[in-house]
Design a protein around this motif. Structure first.
Motif, PDB file in Angstrom:
ATOM      1  N   SER A 107       0.835  -1.199   0.000  1.00  0.00           N
ATOM      2  CA  SER A 107       0.000   0.000   0.000  1.00  0.00           C
ATOM      3  C   SER A 107       0.873   1.252   0.000  1.00  0.00           C
ATOM      4  O   SER A 107       2.061   1.213   0.327  1.00  0.00           O
ATOM      5  CB  SER A 107      -0.906   0.015   1.226  1.00  0.00           C
ATOM      6  OG  SER A 107      -0.130   0.229   2.405  1.00  0.00           O
ATOM      7  N   ARG A 108       0.259   2.358  -0.340  1.00  0.00           N
ATOM      8  CA  ARG A 108       0.949   3.650  -0.297  1.00  0.00           C
ATOM      9  C   ARG A 108       1.431   3.959   1.119  1.00  0.00           C
ATOM     10  O   ARG A 108       2.542   4.449   1.307  1.00  0.00           O
ATOM     11  CB  ARG A 108      -0.013   4.736  -0.792  1.00  0.00           C
ATOM     12  CG  ARG A 108       0.585   6.135  -0.897  1.00  0.00           C
ATOM     13  CD  ARG A 108      -0.473   7.121  -1.351  1.00  0.00           C
ATOM     14  NE  ARG A 108       0.018   8.495  -1.430  1.00  0.00           N
ATOM     15  CZ  ARG A 108       0.295   9.135  -2.567  1.00  0.00           C
ATOM     16  NH1 ARG A 108       0.141   8.514  -3.723  1.00  0.00           N
ATOM     17  NH2 ARG A 108       0.733  10.396  -2.548  1.00  0.00           N
ATOM     18  N   GLU A 109       0.618   3.631   2.117  1.00  0.00           N
ATOM     19  CA  GLU A 109       1.007   3.914   3.498  1.00  0.00           C
ATOM     20  C   GLU A 109       2.176   3.036   3.939  1.00  0.00           C
ATOM     21  O   GLU A 109       3.071   3.503   4.649  1.00  0.00           O
ATOM     22  CB  GLU A 109      -0.180   3.712   4.438  1.00  0.00           C
ATOM     23  CG  GLU A 109       0.156   4.102   5.871  1.00  0.00           C
ATOM     24  CD  GLU A 109      -1.050   4.143   6.800  1.00  0.00           C
ATOM     25  OE1 GLU A 109      -0.848   4.306   8.022  1.00  0.00           O
ATOM     26  OE2 GLU A 109      -2.189   4.012   6.306  1.00  0.00           O
ATOM     27  N   GLN A 110       2.168   1.777   3.533  1.00  0.00           N
ATOM     28  CA  GLN A 110       3.311   0.915   3.859  1.00  0.00           C
ATOM     29  C   GLN A 110       4.603   1.488   3.279  1.00  0.00           C
ATOM     30  O   GLN A 110       5.647   1.508   3.942  1.00  0.00           O
ATOM     31  CB  GLN A 110       3.076  -0.492   3.303  1.00  0.00           C
ATOM     32  CG  GLN A 110       2.080  -1.332   4.059  1.00  0.00           C
ATOM     33  CD  GLN A 110       1.856  -2.669   3.375  1.00  0.00           C
ATOM     34  OE1 GLN A 110       1.472  -2.723   2.194  1.00  0.00           O
ATOM     35  NE2 GLN A 110       2.123  -3.759   4.079  1.00  0.00           N
ATOM     36  N   ALA A 111       4.523   1.936   2.040  1.00  0.00           N
ATOM     37  CA  ALA A 111       5.705   2.514   1.399  1.00  0.00           C
ATOM     38  C   ALA A 111       6.134   3.786   2.108  1.00  0.00           C
ATOM     39  O   ALA A 111       7.335   4.017   2.313  1.00  0.00           O
ATOM     40  CB  ALA A 111       5.407   2.793  -0.065  1.00  0.00           C
ATOM     41  N   LEU A 112       5.173   4.613   2.482  1.00  0.00           N
ATOM     42  CA  LEU A 112       5.504   5.858   3.172  1.00  0.00           C
ATOM     43  C   LEU A 112       6.263   5.571   4.467  1.00  0.00           C
ATOM     44  O   LEU A 112       7.266   6.232   4.776  1.00  0.00           O
ATOM     45  CB  LEU A 112       4.221   6.644   3.467  1.00  0.00           C
ATOM     46  CG  LEU A 112       4.392   7.967   4.219  1.00  0.00           C
ATOM     47  CD1 LEU A 112       5.259   8.943   3.431  1.00  0.00           C
ATOM     48  CD2 LEU A 112       3.022   8.592   4.516  1.00  0.00           C
TER      49      LEU A 112
END
Length: 457
Positions: A107-112
């Motif tokens: 997910s985008r949040e995991q990457a962030l």
């Protein structure tokens, strides 16, 4: 994650599990059980990107979240601890994680969260006039690459900054937390003292500087090689820029860079070696600087960079098809030479210095330039040579001639694969990096032409 991707991954993973022996197999179990047409090109590309992405996600050094220099599935590390962090390879890995978001692997949040962890580490790690060393320990201290290479490495730093700026563009219009990340990246970028590495104002960039040995490494960087991105970023720096003259006299060697040759019936476009008579270099030269820097339509007073890279890849292809030394396995489905592991240790492989070692990253990362030839190699590898693939994708290198391979990976070889495949499929990383206004200013300053450049910037 798409169901078809999961099914492909499970099917292939079950077949390649346990194939960690050190002998190549001309026909593997996948070929015996599955026809070459079972997987579509898109499914094979999905699988390749997923596996190579996992090197930088599952295989990351845990303290920093950055890329390990190498991962050996046989757990034999004869020279370096398995947690040594590579700066250039980490730049590639940051871009691979963006691929992971777009392909639905994370997910985008995991990457962030991972990017925040990496930036935390980089802010505190050793730097030398803003440049990171080639290697870092998990403590953030320098791990010397060689006895005198214990300071700033401007080339590795350029590869890292290329990745960081691409991440910055991805999150540029994001929420408050994402905006904070972009600001921290901007600060790291602004702190690199590119002009310091002209060694007191010489008209060339130097690769290394050490607080203990000064300029003793004495490596002024002239082209052509893998370092174009370093000069572009140095010119683009908003705080410590170099002049166009440094590019013209240092990188372009007062114009001598245009002394090209014809090899395997193709023009090399530029002179590939300042101090060597080799016609072309290893294929990583066509990848490292172009993970973000889009060579489509990119020209300057010295060359056409799409032509240069396409011809470079096709020269390697033609060499392996012609196979002048008669090496086992070479041909239309098995080609590509670059710097990688070999039976003789790490070595640089290119057509005129060919010892029978194929490095999968060479053909796979060249897919924007040679789509048909690269796809044929990918299909051959995954459907007929399953013993050469592990959980992070194709192993670093193999030799049918020597009946040799090792279940080992290098970050600098795995990283370009998911990134260049994505550039082939969607141009994602090219679009992001080329959208950076400071990068555009640097390219304009150096006299580049590109359909992606704004001339009023």
């Amino acid at each position: 994650m798409r169901l078809v991707l999961i099914s492909v991954f499970v099917a292939v993973a079950s077949l390649v599990a346990g194939c960690n022996g050190q002998k190549t197999t001309k026909k593997g179990s996948i070929a015996e059980n599955v026809s070459n047409s079972t997987y579509s090109d898109e499914e094979l590309l999905d699988l390749l990107q997923l596996q190579t992405f996992k090197y930088f996600w599952d295989g990351a050094e845990p303290t920093s979240g950055l890329a390990r220099e190498r991962i050996h599935l046989d757990n034999i590390y004869p020279a370096h601890d398995k947690d040594i962090i590579t700066i250039g390879g980490s730049g590639f890995g940051l871009m691979a994680i963006l691929v992971g978001i777009e392909r639905g692997f994370i997910s985008r949040e995991q990457a962030l969260e991972r990017f925040e962890k990496a930036v935390d580490f980089l802010e505190k790690a050793d730097r030398f006039h803003g440049a990171w060393p080639h290697w870092l320990k998990p403590t953030g201290e320098t791990a010397p690459f060689s006895p005198k290479d214990d300071g700033g490495d401007l080339v590795e730093t350029a590869f890292l900054i290329q990745g960081l700026l691409t991440v910055k563009e991805y999150f540029r219009d994001g929420n408050d937390r994402e905006q904070e990340l972009t600001q921290r990246i901007q600060k790291l970028w602004e702190e690199v003292e590119w002009d310091w590495y002209t060694k007191g104002g010489e008209k060339v960039l130097y690769w290394h500087w050490s607080p203990n040995h000064g300029w003793d490494m004495n490596f002024p960087v002239g082209g052509y090689n893998e370092c174009l991105i370093m000069y572009v970023l140095a010119a683009a720096s908003p705080t410590h820029p170099i002049s166009k003259e440094v590019y013209e006299k240092g990188w372009a060697r007062n114009g001598a860079i245009v002394n090209d040759t014809t090899y395997y019936g193709l023009q090399t476009e530029l002179d590939h070696y300042e101090h060597d008579s080799s016609p072309v270099g290893p294929l990583f030269w066509a990848h490292y600087s172009y993970l973000g820097l889009n060579p489509n339509g990119l020209t300057d007073q010295y060359g056409d960079y799409w032509k240069l890279n396409t011809n470079h890849a096709m020269i390697h292809y033609r060499h392996c098809v012609e196979n002048p030394k008669g090496y086992e396995g070479y041909g239309e489905e098995c080609w590509g030479l670059t710097s990688s592991y070999s039976p003789k240790g790490y070595a640089g492989h290119r057509p005129n210095k060919d010892i029978g070692v194929i490095s999968p990253t060479a053909a796979l990362s060249s897919i924007p330039y040679t789509p048909k030839e690269s796809m044929k190699f990918l299909r051959h590898l995954y459907t007929e040579q399953d013993s050469l693939i592990g959980k992070y994708g194709p192993y670093d290198a193999f030799s049918f001639e020597k009946n040799w391979y090792l279940p080992r990976y290098l970050a600098i070889d795995q990283g370009p694969i998911p990134v260049m495949v994505e550039n082939y499929r969607s141009r994602l990383l090219w679009k992001l990096f080329m959208a950076n206004e400071e990068v555009q200013n640097g390219l304009n300053k150096l006299g580049f032409q590109s359909p992606y450049l704004k001339k009023d910037g």
